[in-house]
Design an enzyme around this catalytic site. Sequence first.
Site, PDB file in Angstrom:
ATOM      1  N   ASP A  31       0.849  -1.193   0.000  1.00  0.00           N
ATOM      2  CA  ASP A  31       0.000   0.000   0.000  1.00  0.00           C
ATOM      3  C   ASP A  31       0.886   1.245   0.000  1.00  0.00           C
ATOM      4  O   ASP A  31       1.897   1.314   0.690  1.00  0.00           O
ATOM      5  CB  ASP A  31      -0.921   0.002   1.227  1.00  0.00           C
ATOM      6  CG  ASP A  31      -2.077   0.970   1.057  1.00  0.00           C
ATOM      7  OD1 ASP A  31      -3.223   0.501   0.877  1.00  0.00           O
ATOM      8  OD2 ASP A  31      -1.849   2.204   1.099  1.00  0.00           O
ATOM      9  N   ILE A  32       0.476   2.247  -0.792  1.00  0.00           N
ATOM     10  CA  ILE A  32       1.261   3.479  -0.934  1.00  0.00           C
ATOM     11  C   ILE A  32       1.218   4.323   0.350  1.00  0.00           C
ATOM     12  O   ILE A  32       2.092   5.163   0.567  1.00  0.00           O
ATOM     13  CB  ILE A  32       0.731   4.276  -2.158  1.00  0.00           C
ATOM     14  CG1 ILE A  32       1.780   5.206  -2.723  1.00  0.00           C
ATOM     15  CG2 ILE A  32      -0.545   5.027  -1.837  1.00  0.00           C
ATOM     16  CD1 ILE A  32       1.388   5.814  -4.065  1.00  0.00           C
ATOM     17  N   ASN A  88     -12.935  -3.010   2.545  1.00  0.00           N
ATOM     18  CA  ASN A  88     -13.867  -1.906   2.740  1.00  0.00           C
ATOM     19  C   ASN A  88     -14.838  -1.921   1.562  1.00  0.00           C
ATOM     20  O   ASN A  88     -14.411  -1.858   0.409  1.00  0.00           O
ATOM     21  CB  ASN A  88     -13.104  -0.576   2.802  1.00  0.00           C
ATOM     22  CG  ASN A  88     -12.138  -0.519   3.968  1.00  0.00           C
ATOM     23  OD1 ASN A  88     -12.439  -1.006   5.041  1.00  0.00           O
ATOM     24  ND2 ASN A  88     -10.964   0.057   3.746  1.00  0.00           N
ATOM     25  N   GLY A  94     -15.260   3.217   4.050  1.00  0.00           N
ATOM     26  CA  GLY A  94     -13.889   3.682   3.825  1.00  0.00           C
ATOM     27  C   GLY A  94     -13.296   3.283   2.489  1.00  0.00           C
ATOM     28  O   GLY A  94     -12.100   3.491   2.263  1.00  0.00           O
ATOM     29  N   GLN A  95     -14.110   2.698   1.589  1.00  0.00           N
ATOM     30  CA  GLN A  95     -13.555   2.333   0.278  1.00  0.00           C
ATOM     31  C   GLN A  95     -13.256   3.600  -0.514  1.00  0.00           C
ATOM     32  O   GLN A  95     -14.102   4.498  -0.618  1.00  0.00           O
ATOM     33  CB  GLN A  95     -14.534   1.441  -0.502  1.00  0.00           C
ATOM     34  CG  GLN A  95     -13.924   0.931  -1.810  1.00  0.00           C
ATOM     35  CD  GLN A  95     -14.816  -0.086  -2.543  1.00  0.00           C
ATOM     36  OE1 GLN A  95     -15.929  -0.393  -2.110  1.00  0.00           O
ATOM     37  NE2 GLN A  95     -14.305  -0.591  -3.654  1.00  0.00           N
ATOM     38  N   SER A  96     -12.050   3.679  -1.050  1.00  0.00           N
ATOM     39  CA  SER A  96     -11.666   4.859  -1.846  1.00  0.00           C
ATOM     40  C   SER A  96     -11.271   4.488  -3.273  1.00  0.00           C
ATOM     41  O   SER A  96     -11.302   5.329  -4.157  1.00  0.00           O
ATOM     42  CB  SER A  96     -10.523   5.615  -1.162  1.00  0.00           C
ATOM     43  OG  SER A  96      -9.381   4.786  -1.049  1.00  0.00           O
ATOM     44  N   HIS A 101     -10.360  -4.985  -3.578  1.00  0.00           N
ATOM     45  CA  HIS A 101      -9.030  -5.314  -3.055  1.00  0.00           C
ATOM     46  C   HIS A 101      -9.144  -5.683  -1.588  1.00  0.00           C
ATOM     47  O   HIS A 101     -10.004  -5.173  -0.878  1.00  0.00           O
ATOM     48  CB  HIS A 101      -8.055  -4.138  -3.237  1.00  0.00           C
ATOM     49  CG  HIS A 101      -8.581  -2.847  -2.697  1.00  0.00           C
ATOM     50  ND1 HIS A 101      -9.499  -2.082  -3.401  1.00  0.00           N
ATOM     51  CD2 HIS A 101      -8.366  -2.207  -1.526  1.00  0.00           C
ATOM     52  CE1 HIS A 101      -9.811  -1.019  -2.676  1.00  0.00           C
ATOM     53  NE2 HIS A 101      -9.148  -1.070  -1.534  1.00  0.00           N
ATOM     54  N   HIS A 103      -7.086  -5.843   2.037  1.00  0.00           N
ATOM     55  CA  HIS A 103      -5.936  -5.317   2.771  1.00  0.00           C
ATOM     56  C   HIS A 103      -5.398  -6.405   3.701  1.00  0.00           C
ATOM     57  O   HIS A 103      -6.180  -6.988   4.467  1.00  0.00           O
ATOM     58  CB  HIS A 103      -6.338  -4.144   3.664  1.00  0.00           C
ATOM     59  CG  HIS A 103      -6.887  -2.947   2.951  1.00  0.00           C
ATOM     60  ND1 HIS A 103      -6.169  -1.776   2.790  1.00  0.00           N
ATOM     61  CD2 HIS A 103      -8.088  -2.710   2.366  1.00  0.00           C
ATOM     62  CE1 HIS A 103      -6.917  -0.880   2.160  1.00  0.00           C
ATOM     63  NE2 HIS A 103      -8.092  -1.423   1.882  1.00  0.00           N
TER      64      HIS A 103
HETATM   65  P1  AMP Z   1      -9.701   1.480   0.241  1.00  0.00           P
HETATM   66  O1  AMP Z   1      -9.731   2.823   0.946  1.00  0.00           O
HETATM   67  O2  AMP Z   1     -10.140   0.333   1.059  1.00  0.00           O
HETATM   68  O3  AMP Z   1     -10.408   1.581  -1.095  1.00  0.00           O
HETATM   69  O4  AMP Z   1      -8.170   1.194  -0.056  1.00  0.00           O
HETATM   70  C1  AMP Z   1      -7.482   1.791  -1.110  1.00  0.00           C
HETATM   71  C2  AMP Z   1      -6.026   1.701  -0.755  1.00  0.00           C
HETATM   72  O5  AMP Z   1      -5.271   1.890  -1.932  1.00  0.00           O
HETATM   73  C3  AMP Z   1      -5.585   2.774   0.248  1.00  0.00           C
HETATM   74  O6  AMP Z   1      -5.054   2.130   1.404  1.00  0.00           O
HETATM   75  C4  AMP Z   1      -4.523   3.558  -0.527  1.00  0.00           C
HETATM   76  O7  AMP Z   1      -3.465   3.979   0.291  1.00  0.00           O
HETATM   77  C5  AMP Z   1      -4.087   2.554  -1.580  1.00  0.00           C
HETATM   78  N1  AMP Z   1      -3.541   3.104  -2.809  1.00  0.00           N
HETATM   79  C6  AMP Z   1      -4.025   4.122  -3.544  1.00  0.00           C
HETATM   80  N2  AMP Z   1      -3.261   4.319  -4.637  1.00  0.00           N
HETATM   81  C7  AMP Z   1      -2.271   3.400  -4.586  1.00  0.00           C
HETATM   82  C8  AMP Z   1      -1.156   3.087  -5.416  1.00  0.00           C
HETATM   83  N3  AMP Z   1      -0.887   3.763  -6.532  1.00  0.00           N
HETATM   84  N4  AMP Z   1      -0.325   2.078  -5.054  1.00  0.00           N
HETATM   85  C9  AMP Z   1      -0.568   1.389  -3.914  1.00  0.00           C
HETATM   86  N5  AMP Z   1      -1.598   1.630  -3.087  1.00  0.00           N
HETATM   87  C10 AMP Z   1      -2.441   2.616  -3.421  1.00  0.00           C
END
Ligand code: AMP
Length: 115
Positions: A31-32, A88, A94-96, A101, A103
Amino acid sequence: MNGDCLFCKISEGSIPSEKIYESETLFAINDINPQAPTHILIIPRAHHSSLLDVEETDHELMGSIITVANKLALEQGLDKSGYRLVVNCGEGAGQSVFHIHYHILGGRPLKWPPG
Ligand code: AMP
Ligand code: ZN
């Protein structure tokens, strides 16, 4: 493949990323913005916006995520300390990124319930 989707682009390589696990159907990246010493994302290559889009035909794929999570957790030495596997589903949870995916979180004490 969804042309506007970050994880579809990472899957096919048009956005470069170091894949720590790769198969025909899944890949994993760090994760970034890590929320724990180990914070890995396991990502099915097929585009599903969220858990709500998973169908019976996806059950084998979704089940294989657990095998990959265990393999990565063992590699990271999380088998004794424990790890969390979490999805999420939806903005309210909290899904963004709207490509499904999982975690993997570990390497520090994890409280319950999560915030
Ligand atoms: P969620 O909020 O559950 O949708 O998780 C999305 C995750 O993707 C978050 O923890 C972000 O930090 C991660 N994320 C977003 N962009 C990237 C990226 N380019 N490489 C790796 N992780 C990412
Ligand atoms: Zn996608």
